[in-house]
Design an enzyme around this catalytic site. Sequence first.
Site, PDB file in Angstrom:
ATOM      1  N   ASP A   1       0.931  -1.154   0.467  1.00  0.00           N
ATOM      2  CA  ASP A   1       0.202   0.124   0.060  1.00  0.00           C
ATOM      3  C   ASP A   1       0.635   1.498   0.194  1.00  0.00           C
ATOM      4  O   ASP A   1       2.028   1.197   0.938  1.00  0.00           O
ATOM      5  CB  ASP A   1      -1.034   0.168   1.300  1.00  0.00           C
ATOM      6  CG  ASP A   1      -2.336  -1.043   1.047  1.00  0.00           C
ATOM      7  OD1 ASP A   1      -2.107  -1.694   0.116  1.00  0.00           O
ATOM      8  OD2 ASP A   1      -2.487  -1.032   1.954  1.00  0.00           O
TER       9      ASP A   1
ATOM     10  N   HIS B   1       4.885  -7.640   0.115  1.00  0.00           N
ATOM     11  CA  HIS B   1       4.622  -8.822  -0.295  1.00  0.00           C
ATOM     12  C   HIS B   1       4.992  -9.130  -2.075  1.00  0.00           C
ATOM     13  O   HIS B   1       5.838  -8.115  -3.079  1.00  0.00           O
ATOM     14  CB  HIS B   1       3.290  -8.829  -0.956  1.00  0.00           C
ATOM     15  CG  HIS B   1       2.252  -8.779   1.012  1.00  0.00           C
ATOM     16  ND1 HIS B   1       1.544 -10.069   1.273  1.00  0.00           N
ATOM     17  CD2 HIS B   1       2.316  -7.475   1.459  1.00  0.00           C
ATOM     18  CE1 HIS B   1       1.193  -9.905   2.046  1.00  0.00           C
ATOM     19  NE2 HIS B   1       1.873  -8.964   2.334  1.00  0.00           N
TER      20      HIS B   1
ATOM     21  N   SER C   1       8.822   3.740   4.625  1.00  0.00           N
ATOM     22  CA  SER C   1       9.928   3.882   3.774  1.00  0.00           C
ATOM     23  C   SER C   1       9.459   3.032   3.037  1.00  0.00           C
ATOM     24  O   SER C   1       8.570   3.453   1.818  1.00  0.00           O
ATOM     25  CB  SER C   1      10.888   2.470   4.143  1.00  0.00           C
ATOM     26  OG  SER C   1      11.828   2.880   3.098  1.00  0.00           O
TER      27      SER C   1
END
Length: 282
Positions: free
Chosen positions: A88, A144, A242
């Site tokens: 995200d 992911h 980050s």
Amino acid sequence: MSLFTTLQNIVPQQALSEFAGKLASSKNPTVKRFFIRGFATVYGIKLDEYAREHWHDYQSFNDFFTRELKDGVRPIDQKDGGVVCPADGKVSQIGQIKQNQILQAKGKNYDVGQLLADHKLGKAMQDGSFATIYLAPTNYHRVHMPFSGTLVQTIYIPGQLFSVNHETAENIPDLFARNERCVCVFDTEFGTACVVLVGAMIVAGIETVATGKLKRTDQIQTQNHNLTLQKGDELGRFYLGSTAIVLLPKSAGTAWQGGLHNGTAVKMGQLLGICYQSPKRF
């Protein structure tokens, strides 16, 4: 250069991040409650999408910050040859690697071999494609797999800990190639590909599923692996925010989706682009 970026050259980046890390890992009820509730209030964080919906279910601020999603709330696009968003956040930059140069911000590029701390590996990425995703403090902070592949190597690279927001990207040359980072190298259906997890100011650590939480050292750490992961599987996580950078070789023939540009909000699992190559299943 702005005052904000100038100050980052003055403050003790490592010491500040280590201090933040100690507070964030504390399981003291008062400390964890103070930081979790304060952070959630400032950033307006709700837990509706997360597996644990109550503040007291988290053992520390770090545990809260790396909270896991409920099953199914981030569907993974399954188009053949599709590359999905690893996290995200917002698109920082996305496009083609021009020879060996990656766009950092308007008018600023950096060398892919420098980013990977391996010019041979960088050469394999020449004229390929990249997507840089910035994770804000409010975002889900697990990273992911953007594609299926076999993790063959991780390279921990010590470095500085500048903030990685838009302002610093515009003002600090070679930002992502200077900051602490972990390069994950994959054997994929379209050749060698990489996902780079970039640390930043106050980031208390980087973790991957193959290495566990990486220990900060002054030396480059290289580990070999043979771990097959499917698109959408968890790859790692940040302890505070980050950036994740996806690097694809020229042989992938990547075509990015239209409408993706600096500042575009994205969700983990959504389609970023299609690689046009002969399929090879993992």
